[in-house]
Every structure is written in structure tokens, then in C-alpha cells.
Design a protein around this motif. Structure first.
Motif, PDB file in Angstrom:
ATOM      1  N   THR A   1      75.954 -29.426  14.297  1.00 60.11           N
ATOM      2  CA  THR A   1      74.772 -29.405  15.148  1.00 60.11           C
ATOM      3  C   THR A   1      74.990 -28.399  16.270  1.00 60.11           C
ATOM      4  O   THR A   1      76.091 -28.275  16.811  1.00 60.11           O
ATOM      5  CB  THR A   1      74.467 -30.794  15.749  1.00 60.11           C
ATOM      6  OG1 THR A   1      75.561 -31.203  16.577  1.00 60.11           O
ATOM      7  CG2 THR A   1      74.256 -31.821  14.652  1.00 60.11           C
ATOM      8  N   ILE A   2      73.921 -27.666  16.607  1.00 59.70           N
ATOM      9  CA  ILE A   2      73.986 -26.691  17.695  1.00 59.70           C
ATOM     10  C   ILE A   2      72.797 -26.879  18.616  1.00 59.70           C
ATOM     11  O   ILE A   2      71.767 -27.431  18.220  1.00 59.70           O
ATOM     12  CB  ILE A   2      74.013 -25.241  17.167  1.00 59.70           C
ATOM     13  CG1 ILE A   2      72.694 -24.899  16.462  1.00 59.70           C
ATOM     14  CG2 ILE A   2      75.200 -25.008  16.241  1.00 59.70           C
ATOM     15  CD1 ILE A   2      72.544 -23.417  16.126  1.00 59.70           C
ATOM     16  N   ASP A   3      72.941 -26.395  19.849  1.00 55.46           N
ATOM     17  CA  ASP A   3      71.825 -26.443  20.786  1.00 55.46           C
ATOM     18  C   ASP A   3      71.061 -25.123  20.749  1.00 55.46           C
ATOM     19  O   ASP A   3      71.318 -24.262  19.897  1.00 55.46           O
ATOM     20  CB  ASP A   3      72.316 -26.782  22.201  1.00 55.46           C
ATOM     21  CG  ASP A   3      73.271 -25.718  22.766  1.00 55.46           C
ATOM     22  OD1 ASP A   3      73.327 -24.602  22.202  1.00 55.46           O
ATOM     23  OD2 ASP A   3      73.950 -26.010  23.758  1.00 55.46           O
ATOM     24  N   GLU A   4      70.126 -24.952  21.674  1.00 54.61           N
ATOM     25  CA  GLU A   4      69.282 -23.756  21.652  1.00 54.61           C
ATOM     26  C   GLU A   4      70.047 -22.482  21.991  1.00 54.61           C
ATOM     27  O   GLU A   4      69.556 -21.378  21.752  1.00 54.61           O
ATOM     28  CB  GLU A   4      68.111 -23.937  22.613  1.00 54.61           C
ATOM     29  CG  GLU A   4      67.098 -24.965  22.139  1.00 54.61           C
ATOM     30  CD  GLU A   4      65.855 -25.006  23.012  1.00 54.61           C
ATOM     31  OE1 GLU A   4      65.881 -24.404  24.114  1.00 54.61           O
ATOM     32  OE2 GLU A   4      64.861 -25.633  22.601  1.00 54.61           O
ATOM     33  N   ALA A   5      71.234 -22.611  22.547  1.00 56.96           N
ATOM     34  CA  ALA A   5      72.061 -21.443  22.848  1.00 56.96           C
ATOM     35  C   ALA A   5      73.025 -21.129  21.707  1.00 56.96           C
ATOM     36  O   ALA A   5      73.815 -20.189  21.801  1.00 56.96           O
ATOM     37  CB  ALA A   5      72.837 -21.669  24.145  1.00 56.96           C
ATOM     38  N   GLY A   6      72.972 -21.926  20.630  1.00 54.80           N
ATOM     39  CA  GLY A   6      73.873 -21.706  19.505  1.00 54.80           C
ATOM     40  C   GLY A   6      75.234 -22.334  19.695  1.00 54.80           C
ATOM     41  O   GLY A   6      76.158 -22.075  18.919  1.00 54.80           O
ATOM     42  N   ILE A   7      75.390 -23.195  20.716  1.00 54.73           N
ATOM     43  CA  ILE A   7      76.669 -23.829  20.999  1.00 54.73           C
ATOM     44  C   ILE A   7      76.820 -25.088  20.149  1.00 54.73           C
ATOM     45  O   ILE A   7      75.917 -25.926  20.097  1.00 54.73           O
ATOM     46  CB  ILE A   7      76.796 -24.188  22.492  1.00 54.73           C
ATOM     47  CG1 ILE A   7      76.597 -22.931  23.346  1.00 54.73           C
ATOM     48  CG2 ILE A   7      78.141 -24.824  22.772  1.00 54.73           C
ATOM     49  CD1 ILE A   7      77.552 -21.805  23.035  1.00 54.73           C
TER      50      ILE A   7
ATOM     51  N   SER B   1      65.508 -28.340  21.822  1.00 52.29           N
ATOM     52  CA  SER B   1      65.688 -28.633  20.400  1.00 52.29           C
ATOM     53  C   SER B   1      67.173 -28.733  20.055  1.00 52.29           C
ATOM     54  O   SER B   1      68.028 -28.112  20.688  1.00 52.29           O
ATOM     55  CB  SER B   1      65.052 -27.540  19.541  1.00 52.29           C
ATOM     56  OG  SER B   1      63.650 -27.589  19.607  1.00 52.29           O
ATOM     57  N   LEU B   2      67.441 -29.520  19.028  1.00 49.90           N
ATOM     58  CA  LEU B   2      68.766 -29.620  18.436  1.00 49.90           C
ATOM     59  C   LEU B   2      68.635 -29.205  16.976  1.00 49.90           C
ATOM     60  O   LEU B   2      67.693 -29.613  16.296  1.00 49.90           O
ATOM     61  CB  LEU B   2      69.300 -31.047  18.539  1.00 49.90           C
ATOM     62  CG  LEU B   2      70.728 -31.282  18.022  1.00 49.90           C
ATOM     63  CD1 LEU B   2      71.730 -30.656  18.981  1.00 49.90           C
ATOM     64  CD2 LEU B   2      71.005 -32.771  17.877  1.00 49.90           C
TER      65      LEU B   2
END
Length: 415
Positions: free
Chosen positions: A140-146, A229-230
Motif C-alpha cells: 500500500t502507498i499514499d498519494e506521495a508514493g510512500i 487516497s490510499l
């Protein structure tokens, strides 16, 4: 169970520590929010009890920073505040705290709250137990791609541990040029909301920790939340499936013994062969070995197979990279020499093939020699490929009739 207790008052902390240790818990006690953050990062606890009012860094700021660290698993955090400090409670919950306790602490209430948190943690652990035992990697990543979470299958597939991946950009798991392009793709999606991969599956390339690049099947789902978003990626290593598919495709179009193109591949190539206006004609070269049967009969089929593999290698090396060679079956081979320009050039190419095939070879300790009878026909724009193949075949038989070990050009009178 490891509990992190952040409280600058030893007078109030000591009874709490005594109660928790008598209940069988391990307690790490720190005196301010900065120490709490450092202790959390050094040894992630199972529960955090955080006083609000502390020196250097208060509990609300420490809560915000701890929750900002993220991580695959949820660690419950309870604030400890005074009865009248409702603004502190609201600020703490907004910073990410999961619950609060009113000071002075009631150990009965503390136990009940801990049981409640434990039930939630147990459900979380059960879910992660399922996720960790599925075959596919789940990232799973966040909106920053982390990366926010990364399961055991991900560790197995990519070779990175969760600690090496969580908190870093997901492009760590991608080879160039995908790694360089990913942030731009993600930003463009968040700006335009036009999906290209989300909601569909596709085969992409991943990169392991050791640098190996491999094919994987990727499906992405977006969970839209109130704040952000996730993105959940489901990834499956398809290296074995792709290798099997390529092998099936190879065997469908190649001779398993010599690894040259087979008759089906040759027919497909010949049917699709066409010269552009102004291109020189191609040479269609039909090759039948001379002296193969006696070697096969005398030394056996294994020796015969070795002869065919040597012949295949010699033909491949003697032709240009753009040319084509196939084994039609038995001891018959065919080659297409591209853009030879003239009949005499075509004949020279065939003569070169005859020379390399005539070089002696060693089989089972004995020196053996095979030759070839070769027929050549030109194939240019507008020419019928079937007629050209028949002409080359007929020329090859003419070469055999004329004494073998020679090249015959279709339409050329025998000497």
C-alpha cells in the motif's frame, strides 16, 4: 507486551509503572515527548501512554510525530490529561491519538481501555496474519508514493524486508525507466483522475534487492478517504509462467534438436517476406547434406544428432545477422540470405555455406566429414514464394545428380 510511558512526573509515573509491571507488562519510561519519539523509533512498543504536558516536546506534538511515522501495524496511543482540559483532548485526538485517560489515572479504567485496544490489535494481527500468508505481495502507498505497508510475500518476492521498504518511495521496487516515471504518473492521476492501471491488471517489471528485473502481474485498487487516497497494489511474480510461455512459443516455432527455426516458422517467414521497391532480391537456399546417412548408420543416432547440431551452428555463423536459417526435417535445411543483389552473389553465399559444411568434424574420437548439395533461387518483389521454393528444391536435386558437393542455381544450365 511492551508499553511506552511518557510522563515527566515521577510521582504519577511510579504507581502506573508498578501497576503495569505487576500485570506482567514491560514498561519503558521516558520524561518528555522527544525521548518518547526516540524510544518509539528504537523499539516500537505495543501501546503508548502519553502525558500531554511535558517539557522540551509536549505530548500532542510527540503524538503527531509518532503517528506521522506510519508503519504496517497500528500501535494504539492513549493521552493522559486533566479532567478540565477538553481542548487538550480534542487537539490530541486530532493529532492522531486513539483514546485518552483522565488524570489521576484509574487503574480499573486503564485496564478496561487496554483490553479494548488489545481486542482491536488482535483483529489487526489476524488480518495481517492472513495478508502475510497469501501468495501475492500486497503493497500500500499514499498519494506521495510512500509505502505504508508491505507483507511477507513482498519480502519473499523482492528480497527487501518490510523495515527496508515501509516509509520509502515505492519506486524502490521498480527498474528504470519505470522508477523515474512513477512519481509523474501518480501526480498526473491525482490531478486528472483518469485511470490507466487502477482497476485493471497488467504485466509490468519489478526489481529485486539484488538488482534482478522480473515480470510481475500488477492490479491496483484505490481507496478514497476524506483526507487522501490510499493505493493498494496486488503483485504476483510471473517469472515461471512467462518462462514457460516463452518455451512453448519457442518449441512451436523451432526445432528442439538444433534450435533453428522449424518448417512452420520458415513457411511463416517466407509467406511474410516481401521486398520494398528498389530492394535487391533475396536468395532462397535449399541445403541437403551429403554423407549424413553413413555416419548415422555407423556411429549411431546420437552421433547423427551431433552432426545436425554442428551443421546448424556453422550455418548460423556463416550467414549475416539479418538472414534466416531453418531445419525442415531430417538432414534438410533452408536459408534466406537477404538483399543479395544478383544471382552470382546468391551463388557466392551458397558456396560459402558449402565450404563451412565441408570442414571435417570429430565425433566419438573419429574424424568425420559431411558435405552438401545446395540449390539456389532468387526471390524478389512480385515473385511467387512457392515457385521460388520449388525452384530451389529442384536446383538442389540437380546438384545431387551432377555429383553432389556443389551449388546449383535455379535456371542455370548444368555444366
Amino acid at each position: 507486551m511492551n508499553i511506552l510511558l511518557a510522563d515527566d512526573s515521577r510521582a504519577t509515573a511510579t504507581p502506573t509503572i508498578h501497576f503495569l509491571t505487576t500485570q506482567g507488562y514491560r514498561v519503558t519510561h521516558v520524561l518528555n515527548g522527544q525521548e518518547a519519539l526516540a524510544a518509539y523509533q528504537a523499539d516500537r512498543p505495543d501501546l503508548v501512554l502519553m502525558d500531554v504536558v511535558m517539557p522540551i516536546m509536549d505530548g500532542i506534538e510527540a503524538t503527531r510525530r509518532i503517528k506521522g511515522l506510519g508503519g504496517a501495524r497500528w500501535v494504539p496511543l492513549m493521552l493522559m490529561t486533566g479532567l478540565s482540559q477538553q481542548d487538550e483532548i480534542v487537539a490530541g485526538l486530532d493529532a492522531g491519538a486513539d483514546d485518552y485517560l483522565i488524570k489521576p489515572i484509574s487503574f480499573q479504567v486503564l485496564s478496561a481501555r487496554m483490553r479494548s485496544m488489545h481486542r482491536i490489535a488482535t483483529m489487526q494481527d489476524s488480518l495481517f496474519g492472513i495478508l502475510d500468508n497469501v501468495y501475492e505481495a500486497i503493497v500500500t502507498i499514499d498519494e506521495a508514493g510512500i509505502v505504508q505497508s508491505y507483507n511477507t510475500a513482498g519480502e519473499r518476492i523482492f528480497g527487501y524486508s518490510a523495515a527496508e521498504v515501509v516509509g520509502r518511495n515505492v519506486k524502490l521496487l521498480m527498474p528504470p525507466p519505470y522508477a523515474e516515471e512513477h512519481d509523474g504518473y501518480l501526480a498526473r492521476y491525482l490531478r486528472e483522475r483518469t485511470p490507466h492501471v487502477i482497476g485493471t491488471g497488467r504485466t509490468v517489471r519489478g526489481r529485486r534487492k539484488n538488482g534482478d528485473v522480473f515480470p510481475m502481474r500488477l492490479a491496483i485498487t484505490e481507496i478514497r478517504r476524506a483526507d487522501a487516497s490510499l493505493f493498494i497494489g496486488l503483485l504476483r511474480d510471473v517469472s515461471e509462467e512467462e518462462a514457460a510461455r516463452k518455451r512453448i512459443e519457442f518449441l512451436a516455432l523451432h526445432d528442439p534438436l538444433t534450435r533453428l527455426a522449424n518448417r512452420a516458422y520458415f513457411n511463416e517467414t517466407l509467406a511474410g517476406l516481401s521486398a520494398k521497391p528498389g530492394d535487391d532480391p533475396h536468395a532462397l537456399i535449399f541445403i541437403d547434406l551429403d554423407g549424413f546417412k553413413p555416419i548415422n548408420d555407423r556411429l549411431g543416432h546420437e552421433a547423427g544428432d551431433e552432426v545436425l547440431k554442428v551443421v546448424a551452428g556453422r550455418l548460423s555463423h556463416a550467414l549475416a545477422r539479418c538472414d534466416f536459417v531453418a531445419r525442415l526435417g531430417g538432414d534438410e535445411f533452408v536459408a534466406i540470405a537477404k538483399n543479395v543483389g544478383s544471382a552470382q552473389n546468391a551463388k557466392r553465399v551458397a558456396q560459402r555455406l558449402l565450404e563451412v559444411l565441408s570442414v571435417p568434424m570429430t565425433l566419438q574420437g573419429a574424424t568425420c566429414r559431411v558435405g552438401a548439395s545446395i540449390g539456389v533461387a532468387l526471390l524478389g518483389r512480385g515473385m511467387d514464394t512457392g515457385m521460388a521454393l520449388n525452384a530451389a528444391d529442384s536446383a538442389m536435386y540437380a546438384a545431387k545428380r551432377d555429383g553432389k558437393g556443389r551449388v546449383a542455381l535455379a535456371g542455370e544450365a548444368s555444366p
